[in-house]
Design a protein around this motif. Structure first.
Motif, mmCIF file in Angstrom:
data_model
loop_
_atom_site.group_PDB
_atom_site.id
_atom_site.type_symbol
_atom_site.label_atom_id
_atom_site.label_comp_id
_atom_site.label_asym_id
_atom_site.label_seq_id
_atom_site.Cartn_x
_atom_site.Cartn_y
_atom_site.Cartn_z
ATOM 1 N N UNK A 126 0.509 -1.134 -0.278
ATOM 2 C CA UNK A 126 -0.032 0.125 0.265
ATOM 3 C C UNK A 126 0.801 1.321 0.236
ATOM 4 N N UNK A 127 2.129 1.071 0.555
ATOM 5 C CA UNK A 127 2.876 2.395 0.717
ATOM 6 C C UNK A 127 3.110 3.219 -0.652
ATOM 7 N N UNK A 128 3.012 2.851 -1.645
ATOM 8 C CA UNK A 128 2.529 3.980 -3.347
ATOM 9 C C UNK A 128 1.667 4.232 -3.190
ATOM 10 N N UNK A 129 0.376 3.074 -3.457
ATOM 11 C CA UNK A 129 -0.695 4.071 -3.457
ATOM 12 C C UNK A 129 -0.534 5.278 -2.588
ATOM 13 N N UNK A 130 -0.237 4.827 -0.760
ATOM 14 C CA UNK A 130 -0.814 6.168 0.321
ATOM 15 C C UNK A 130 -0.126 7.360 -0.587
ATOM 16 N N UNK A 131 1.463 7.084 -1.260
ATOM 17 C CA UNK A 131 1.814 8.396 -1.440
ATOM 18 C C UNK A 131 0.853 8.526 -2.578
ATOM 19 N N UNK A 132 0.935 8.583 -3.364
ATOM 20 C CA UNK A 132 0.159 8.548 -4.694
ATOM 21 C C UNK A 132 -1.527 9.272 -4.551
ATOM 22 N N UNK A 133 -1.658 8.866 -3.569
ATOM 23 C CA UNK A 133 -2.883 9.703 -3.426
ATOM 24 C C UNK A 133 -2.586 10.648 -1.967
ATOM 25 N N UNK A 157 -9.852 -17.307 8.550
ATOM 26 C CA UNK A 157 -9.177 -17.680 10.306
ATOM 27 C C UNK A 157 -7.925 -17.559 9.643
ATOM 28 N N UNK A 158 -6.668 -17.472 10.035
ATOM 29 C CA UNK A 158 -5.818 -17.511 10.107
ATOM 30 C C UNK A 158 -4.288 -17.003 9.066
ATOM 31 N N UNK A 159 -5.029 -15.802 8.182
ATOM 32 C CA UNK A 159 -4.523 -15.154 7.528
ATOM 33 C C UNK A 159 -4.137 -13.902 8.098
ATOM 34 N N UNK A 160 -2.923 -13.425 7.848
ATOM 35 C CA UNK A 160 -2.344 -12.400 7.894
ATOM 36 C C UNK A 160 -2.424 -11.182 6.866
ATOM 37 N N UNK A 161 -2.794 -10.296 6.939
ATOM 38 C CA UNK A 161 -3.493 -9.121 5.979
ATOM 39 C C UNK A 161 -2.458 -7.809 5.817
ATOM 40 N N UNK A 162 -1.526 -7.675 5.189
ATOM 41 C CA UNK A 162 -1.025 -6.576 5.659
ATOM 42 C C UNK A 162 -0.762 -5.675 4.458
ATOM 43 N N UNK A 163 -0.799 -4.143 5.142
ATOM 44 C CA UNK A 163 -0.632 -3.137 4.474
ATOM 45 C C UNK A 163 -1.024 -2.615 3.117
ATOM 46 N N UNK A 164 -2.539 -2.849 3.683
ATOM 47 C CA UNK A 164 -3.942 -2.505 1.656
ATOM 48 C C UNK A 164 -3.028 -1.167 1.557
ATOM 49 N N UNK A 165 -3.722 -0.796 0.443
ATOM 50 C CA UNK A 165 -3.873 0.695 0.112
ATOM 51 C C UNK A 165 -4.866 0.974 0.243
ATOM 52 N N UNK A 166 -6.419 0.430 0.282
ATOM 53 C CA UNK A 166 -7.424 1.288 1.271
ATOM 54 C C UNK A 166 -7.702 0.550 2.354
ATOM 55 N N UNK A 167 -8.807 -0.454 2.541
ATOM 56 C CA UNK A 167 -9.223 -1.293 3.901
ATOM 57 C C UNK A 167 -8.764 -1.910 3.342
ATOM 58 N N UNK A 168 -8.557 -2.857 4.414
ATOM 59 C CA UNK A 168 -7.868 -4.422 4.746
ATOM 60 C C UNK A 168 -9.079 -5.539 4.146
ATOM 61 N N UNK A 169 -10.148 -5.376 5.226
ATOM 62 C CA UNK A 169 -11.652 -6.547 4.093
ATOM 63 C C UNK A 169 -12.445 -4.775 4.518
ATOM 64 N N UNK A 170 -13.538 -4.887 3.520
ATOM 65 C CA UNK A 170 -14.172 -3.866 3.256
ATOM 66 C C UNK A 170 -15.858 -5.123 3.134
ATOM 67 N N UNK A 171 -16.189 -4.847 3.542
ATOM 68 C CA UNK A 171 -17.778 -6.059 3.482
ATOM 69 C C UNK A 171 -18.411 -5.370 3.846
#
Length: 195
Positions: A126-133, A157-171
């Motif tokens: 997500x870092x470059x997305x944040x910089x472009x934002x 279950x059990x998964x590591x979600x890291x560095x999303x450009x926006x929201x990690x989970x959008x439900x």
């Protein structure tokens, strides 16, 4: 049970095979990115619809592509869907941030029985997305790492979600959802080393 291996077969082709299968004959479809230890699977985003009893087993590291220019958007998806159902070709679809909101890294619509499990991780870079934002250069907005619309009976279950450009989970519009034993992490300091 139909097993499809991500490192041996393109995930997109795997999903086409799943959608082509007669779901009444398939108890559960398992998509498994089988990666040797310390290796990563880099991939572009996928938009999936009408999944039934699909399990994503993630034990390696799945990394979102950093190629934001080629990142598909909802305009591309609508044009491709129109061409598919109407047997017509359209003009070259727009790419990346040219037009329309970009597709989330994994986007799932109108599905029942979607499971994400494993000991691996999903990195959105997500870092470059944040910089472009910050510089107002994300014309198609920023993608979510996992987006689900109108999904029933889902589990993470059990998964590591890291560095999303926006929201990690959008439900959105979810019925009967179970989330347990997973981590969401943003490593801002490590990503700054890339700059």
């Amino acid at each position: 049970s139909l097993g499809l291996v991500g490192s041996e077969m393109c995930i997109r082709d795997s999903l086409k095979a799943v959608q082509a299968a007669n779901t009444s004959d398939v108890d559960r479809v398992v998509l498994i990115p089988k990666l040797p230890q310390n290796q990563k699977l880099y991939m572009m985003p996928i938009l999936m619809e009408n999944l039934y009893n699909v399990t994503f087993q993630i034990d390696g590291e799945v990394v979102a592509s950093s190629d934001h220019i080629s990142w598909p958007n909802h305009t591309d998806w609508q044009l491709e869907k129109h061409a598919l159902y109407h047997n017509s070709s359209s003009k070259r679809p727009l790419r990346g941030s040219d037009y329309g909101p970009c597709i989330s890294f994994w986007e799932i619509h109108d599905s029942d029985g979607v499971y994400f499990r494993g000991s691996g991780s999903v990195d959105g870079q997500g870092y470059w997305w944040w910089m472009r934002e910050y510089a107002v250069l994300n014309y198609g907005n920023r993608p979510h790492l996992l987006r689900m619309d109108r999904v029933r009976n889902a589990r993470i279950e059990g998964i590591r979600w890291t560095n999303s450009p926006m929201y990690h989970l959008f439900l959105i519009d979810i019925d009967n959802f179970y989330i347990a034993d997973f981590e969401i992490f943003v490593d801002v300091f490590e990503q700054k080393k890339l700059a």
